[in-house]
Design a protein around this motif. Structure first.
Motif, PDB file in Angstrom:
ATOM      1  N   PHE A 198       0.864  -1.183   0.000  1.00 47.57           N
ATOM      2  CA  PHE A 198       0.000   0.000   0.000  1.00 47.57           C
ATOM      3  C   PHE A 198       0.900   1.232   0.000  1.00 47.57           C
ATOM      4  O   PHE A 198       1.399   1.635   1.056  1.00 47.57           O
ATOM      5  CB  PHE A 198      -0.916  -0.003   1.225  1.00 47.57           C
ATOM      6  N   ILE A 199       1.112   1.799  -1.158  1.00 49.46           N
ATOM      7  CA  ILE A 199       2.148   2.842  -1.248  1.00 49.46           C
ATOM      8  C   ILE A 199       1.587   4.244  -1.482  1.00 49.46           C
ATOM      9  O   ILE A 199       2.352   5.175  -1.695  1.00 49.46           O
ATOM     10  CB  ILE A 199       3.201   2.515  -2.323  1.00 49.46           C
ATOM     11  N   THR A 200       0.276   4.372  -1.500  1.00 46.18           N
ATOM     12  CA  THR A 200      -0.242   5.745  -1.592  1.00 46.18           C
ATOM     13  C   THR A 200      -1.088   6.031  -0.355  1.00 46.18           C
ATOM     14  O   THR A 200      -1.577   5.114   0.310  1.00 46.18           O
ATOM     15  CB  THR A 200      -1.123   5.954  -2.849  1.00 46.18           C
ATOM     16  N   VAL A 201      -1.254   7.312  -0.095  1.00 50.66           N
ATOM     17  CA  VAL A 201      -2.051   7.719   1.075  1.00 50.66           C
ATOM     18  C   VAL A 201      -3.475   7.200   0.931  1.00 50.66           C
ATOM     19  O   VAL A 201      -4.057   6.664   1.878  1.00 50.66           O
ATOM     20  CB  VAL A 201      -2.038   9.259   1.225  1.00 50.66           C
ATOM     21  N   SER A 202      -4.014   7.315  -0.281  1.00 49.48           N
ATOM     22  CA  SER A 202      -5.403   6.880  -0.491  1.00 49.48           C
ATOM     23  C   SER A 202      -5.568   5.397  -0.213  1.00 49.48           C
ATOM     24  O   SER A 202      -6.569   4.967   0.372  1.00 49.48           O
ATOM     25  CB  SER A 202      -5.846   7.170  -1.932  1.00 49.48           C
ATOM     26  N   ARG A 204      -3.776   3.611   1.800  1.00 55.23           N
ATOM     27  CA  ARG A 204      -3.701   3.406   3.255  1.00 55.23           C
ATOM     28  C   ARG A 204      -5.028   3.788   3.916  1.00 55.23           C
ATOM     29  O   ARG A 204      -5.489   3.109   4.828  1.00 55.23           O
ATOM     30  CB  ARG A 204      -2.570   4.246   3.861  1.00 55.23           C
ATOM     31  N   LEU A 205      -5.591   4.879   3.459  1.00 51.24           N
ATOM     32  CA  LEU A 205      -6.861   5.320   4.054  1.00 51.24           C
ATOM     33  C   LEU A 205      -7.965   4.304   3.763  1.00 51.24           C
ATOM     34  O   LEU A 205      -8.767   3.969   4.645  1.00 51.24           O
ATOM     35  CB  LEU A 205      -7.265   6.702   3.525  1.00 51.24           C
ATOM     36  N   SER A 208      -7.504   1.168   5.833  1.00 51.15           N
ATOM     37  CA  SER A 208      -7.925   1.394   7.219  1.00 51.15           C
ATOM     38  C   SER A 208      -9.455   1.377   7.333  1.00 51.15           C
ATOM     39  O   SER A 208     -10.025   0.816   8.260  1.00 51.15           O
ATOM     40  CB  SER A 208      -7.322   2.722   7.669  1.00 51.15           C
ATOM     41  N   ARG A 209     -10.115   1.976   6.338  1.00 57.56           N
ATOM     42  CA  ARG A 209     -11.589   2.017   6.357  1.00 57.56           C
ATOM     43  C   ARG A 209     -12.166   0.604   6.190  1.00 57.56           C
ATOM     44  O   ARG A 209     -13.078   0.205   6.901  1.00 57.56           O
ATOM     45  CB  ARG A 209     -12.068   2.938   5.233  1.00 57.56           C
ATOM     46  N   LYS A 212     -11.831  -1.472   9.271  1.00 58.68           N
ATOM     47  CA  LYS A 212     -12.859  -1.131  10.264  1.00 58.68           C
ATOM     48  C   LYS A 212     -14.177  -1.828   9.916  1.00 58.68           C
ATOM     49  O   LYS A 212     -14.860  -2.375  10.767  1.00 58.68           O
ATOM     50  CB  LYS A 212     -13.074   0.390  10.279  1.00 58.68           C
TER      51      LYS A 212
END
Lengths: 287, 626
Positions: A198-202, A204-205, A208-209, A212
């Protein structure tokens, strides 16, 4: 364009617990052994999760096993945020070898996602309870999918329906990384060294979502669970369980423990003389 | 390249407050945290306050996190605040609860791992609605500007580069954002305090009985005098729900001029008889094996004893806990609380009689930690920004240390809201042009208006009055010799006001060496305690762990790449660091200081003369309590 993914997993004895129980004939007493989602199956679940995060894939997990194998499905759900869980459970499946297991799994995969075709099927590299790493390839063969083993990373061109994968292959004492391309559908046996990139911020976000969501979904995992017996699957009785297993366990022998002839020497404190002695011993040993 | 409205660097309480506040204003915000999860790299003393200043407005935790008072993610609400003057085994305790409550709504003890995890949960829910969130395990390596294209680019060790319209730097006292952007120099020793803390395990109801507290209430003890072994600073002992936070905070330059291992300072506090009596507990010790038995039998007994001790400790801890008692009955594990007691006593008896287990009075240490703390009076950034990066909390060098008034967490939260409000305004005006400094000046002005800034700049005479009044009532001035005149003078409103006005006029900063001197921090409290204190006798010995044990009890995600490089191995500073590093990371080999090992707990004590970075994402220290 949506991507349909299946993950086939295995409930395995928890060897780490040191609480494995054997039958008198040397086979594993599964009823008395604590079981968990197999390590390699967990990695396969993570590999599928990458496709979910990056390509929005829909994931269905399947396993063949006793009713308690639904625990492994729940654990796999937590790792992959799957939408559908399948348990293939029937007394007639008992005694299955890899080939007859592959038959059940192939049939189960065809029932996933209302019978829609799968684009990728993931499996672990192998199981940790005496498995030979054949269930994956044999399921791929029965499905008629291209088989990619030892995959350490992959990317998909959704438009062209082509997968590009890196495979870790052994070459003598060395390891090589091979890049391969294949049209979908494919069957991937994931390498134990796989780690989702997972190499982009999106990404990762999103990850994480989804994690959850997986937590929430796992609380009520039984609502996502479909259990199939042999009849419901519609498998040929001659191809599953003992009748469908050409390999037979003739005898299981315990490997005798080698008697240790070493003796430990305790070093009480760290002073320069002791360290010199230790170094001398090391030199003697490796010389 | 991906672009986000706001990127927050650092998931401490200030950063998380910024994430919550920005997100609740509908602004897309992403927080980058180097730890594997939020809270694992944070340490606090610590009391979190909600303040109510007479002039001006501060932004409090309960305003930003609406459920704070209902969900109680803190430990205990501090209702007693005691200053203890210490001279060896003599202590004079002065009740300063009034000064603790000065302009306060409340103050509560906290453990940062728990608090920040709660903050993260609250912030994340709102952030996700706006396309933002928290990204753990990411270490920001560089920030650069492409001014022609108007881009601010963030580079990390783990992710593809991305852009942000504005950045909030909440990466703590050792802010790497400040360093890589040139926003400020590293803080120097005279600008910092060093804090060392241990968390001590103690059952909930024993705490309440020992400190005379009702459920949920807490006490803060602070210590002045010889507990810091001659260093300018003080000690603290705060009650948590079922643990105590005990430690010392001292001027970093004071430690440099008189080098001493920081772990020895916390040990001195723990060994003070007065403190010893607060932290003691009943501890089971495994018996020595009976060597006449076979090895198998010895092992069997060892496992049996170990299992029984664990069971006894768990039962006892739960038995002395309000929630624990409830759980026992709810889970139907026991029919009554008396049954729990009977079971506990039975195990105790079995351990004692069957297995010769010893039960001793001792204390149980859960975690050792240290942290550098910015002294806001000396090092706060006058312009807490560079281009479109705003610095908040510790990263901006902000914190309040005025006598017994010790605040940091609430100051960081106030900064976070001010930074968030400035960003919102700048976004609305579409003015994030880095050349204009519009955003930075907006924030800078808001920070300047904060009552906390005023408190860092000058002495508040009303606060001093509260302390003098409460202390004066408890110290019989006729008995304190040379301090009698001083007390008399300060109890006189006019004279006190005049002298404080003079100090403020000359400049509080210019008077600090006089105010924060060995005389005020060490000699005066020692003399007061020696003359007026009560002797405490404590007859048990503490089994204080060696430093190596303390370090090995911590959790690390080891990184094979070093995050420390010594710049000059022969500098006097680095030679002192052999003693001053709280985890003894350095040793002297010949003339050179070498990095001996990396039990680094990321306090940054050595950073003035090392190339010091936080470890890569997810790597390094993982505090359980914080």
């Amino acid at each position: 364009m949506s991507l349909n993914i299946a993950v086939i997993i295995k409930l395995e004895p928890d060897f780490s617990d040191g609480n494995v129980s054997y039958n008198p004939d040397g086979t594993l007493n599964r009823a008395e052994t604590k079981t968990i989602l197999g390590h390699h199956s967990a990695i396969a679940s993570q590999a599928a999760f990458y496709a979910k995060v990056k390509y929005g894939a829909r994931i269905c997990i399947g396993t063949m096993g006793p009713p308690m194998a639904d625990l492994a499905l729940e654990q796999s759900l937590l790792l992959s945020d799957a939408e559908e869980l399948h348990l293939y459970s029937d007394r007639s499946f008992a005694g299955a070898d890899t080939l007859s297991t592959a038959e059940v799994l192939k049939t189960g995969i065809s029932k996933m996602n209302d019978g829609k075709a799968m684009d990728i099927v993931f499996s672990g590299f192998r199981a940790s309870d005496g498995e030979t790493g054949q269930t994956g390839p044999q399921t791929a063969w029965k499905l008629g999918f291209t088989f990619l083993g030892n995959v350490i990373s992959y990317e998909i061109d959704i438009e062209k329906r082509v997968i590009t994968a890196l495979r870790l292959i052994s070459y003598g004492n060395n390891s090589l990384i091979e890049q391969v391309q294949a049209p979908l559908p494919v069957f991937i046996a994931i390498d134990p060294s796989y780690k989702s990139p997972f190499i982009t911020v999106s990404q990762r976000l999103s990850a994480s979502r989804y994690q959850k969501e997986a937590m929430i979904r796992s609380r009520n995992y039984k609502s996502l669970l479909k259990i199939f017996n042999a009849k419901e699957l519609g498998v040929d009785p001659k191809l599953v369980g003992l009748p469908g297993s050409p390999t037979i366990v003739y005898k299981v022998e315990k490997i005798p423990k080698i008697k240790s002839n070493r003796s430990a020497q305790t070093v009480e404190n760290i002073d320069p003389n002791n360290i010199s002695n230790i170094l001398e011993k090391i030199h003697e040993t490796i010389a | 390249m991906e672009q986000f409205d706001v990127v927050i660097v650092g998931g401490g309480s200030a950063g998380l407050a910024a994430l919550k506040h920005l997100s609740s204003k509908g602004i897309q915000s992403v927080l980058m945290e180097a730890g594997s999860t939020v809270g694992t790299k944070n340490v606090s003393g610590g009391i979190l306050y909600s303040k109510n200043p007479q002039t001006g407005k501060v932004y409090n935790v309960d305003e930003i996190f609406e459920n704070f008072l209902q969900e109680k993610p803190w430990e205990r609400q501090i209702t007693k605040y005691i200053l203890n003057c210490v001279s060896k085994d003599k202590v004079l305790s002065i009740d300063l609860t009034d000064s603790h409550e000065y302009q306060s709504n409340f103050g509560c003890s906290v453990l940062l791992n728990k608090l920040n995890s709660w903050f993260a949960k609250q912030s994340l829910e709102v952030a996700e609605r706006n396309g933002g969130g928290i990204v753990n395990g990411v270490h920001v390596r560089n920030i650069s500007w492409d001014e022609e294209k108007g881009k601010t680019i963030i580079q990390t060790d783990e992710l593809d580069d991305f852009e942000a319209k504005a950045i909030i730097a909440s990466d703590g006292v050792n802010s790497e954002v400040a360093e890589i952007t040139g926003a400020r120099k590293k803080f120097s020793p005279p600008e910092l305090y060093q804090g060392v803390k241990v968390v001590v395990k103690l059952p909930e109801e024993i705490i309440e009985e020992r400190f005379d507290l009702s459920p949920g209430e807490g006490t803060a003890h602070i210590f002045a005098g010889d507990v810091t072994l001659g260093h300018i600073g003080g000690g603290f002992l705060y009650t948590n729900i079922d643990s105590l936070s005990a430690g010392v905070v001292y001027h970093y330059d004071s430690l440099i001029s008189n080098p001493m291992g920081p772990n020895n300072l916390v040990n001195a506090l723990l060994n003070n008889p007065f403190v010893k009596e607060y932290i003691k507990d009943e501890v089971a010790l495994e018996p020595y094996p009976d060597k006449s038995l076979s090895k198998m039998e010895q092992l069997r007994i060892k496992f049996a004893v170990n299992k029984l001790i664990k069971r006894w400790e768990k039962l006892r801890f739960e038995y002395y806990s309000h929630e624990g008692k409830k759980r026992f009955l709810d889970d139907k594990e026991f029919n009554s609380i008396e049954d729990v007691k009977s079971k506990m006593d039975a195990i105790h008896k079995e351990l004692l009689e069957k297995y010769n287990t010893r039960f001793e009075t001792d204390y149980v240490e859960l975690e050792y930690s240290t942290k550098l703390i910015p002294d806001g009076k000396r090092c706060r950034m006058k312009k807490p920004y560079i281009k479109n990066i705003l610095f908040i909390g510790d990263a901006a060098g902000r914190g309040l240390f005025i006598g017994p008034r010790i605040e940091g967490l609430n100051v960081g939260i106030d900064d976070a809201v001010r930074a968030s409000n400035a960003i919102k305004q700048a976004l609305e005006k579409n003015n994030l042009d880095v050349a204009s400094n519009y955003l930075g000046e907006l924030y800078s002005q808001s920070v300047q208006e904060s009552p906390y800034t005023m408190d860092m700049e000058r002495i508040d005479k009303y606060y001093i009055k509260t302390i003098i009044d409460t202390a004066g009532k408890q110290i019989p001035s006729q008995k304190i010799g040379k301090y009698r005149l001083l007390f008399r003078l300060f109890q006189n409103d006019k004279l006190r006001n005049i002298s404080i006005d003079i100090v403020n006029k000359i400049g509080y900063n210019n008077m600090l060496s006089l105010i924060e001197s060995e005389e005020t921090y060490i000699h005066t409290p020692i003399n007061i305690a020696a003359k007026l204190g009560t002797k405490t006798i404590s007859e048990y010995s503490l089994s204080i762990p060696e430093l190596s044990q303390r370090i090995s009890n911590l959790s690390y995600n080891d990184d094979p790449q070093s995050h420390i490089k010594i710049i000059n191995p022969r500098s006097e500073f680095m030679k002192k660091m052999v003693t001053l590093c709280p985890t003894k990371c350095y040793s002297l080999e010949g003339e050179d200081v070498v990095l001996q090992h990396e039990g680094c707990i990321e306090c940054g004590t050595c950073s003035p003369e090392t190339e010091w970075r936080h470890p890569r994402g997810e790597k390094g220290i993982q505090y359980k309590y914080g």
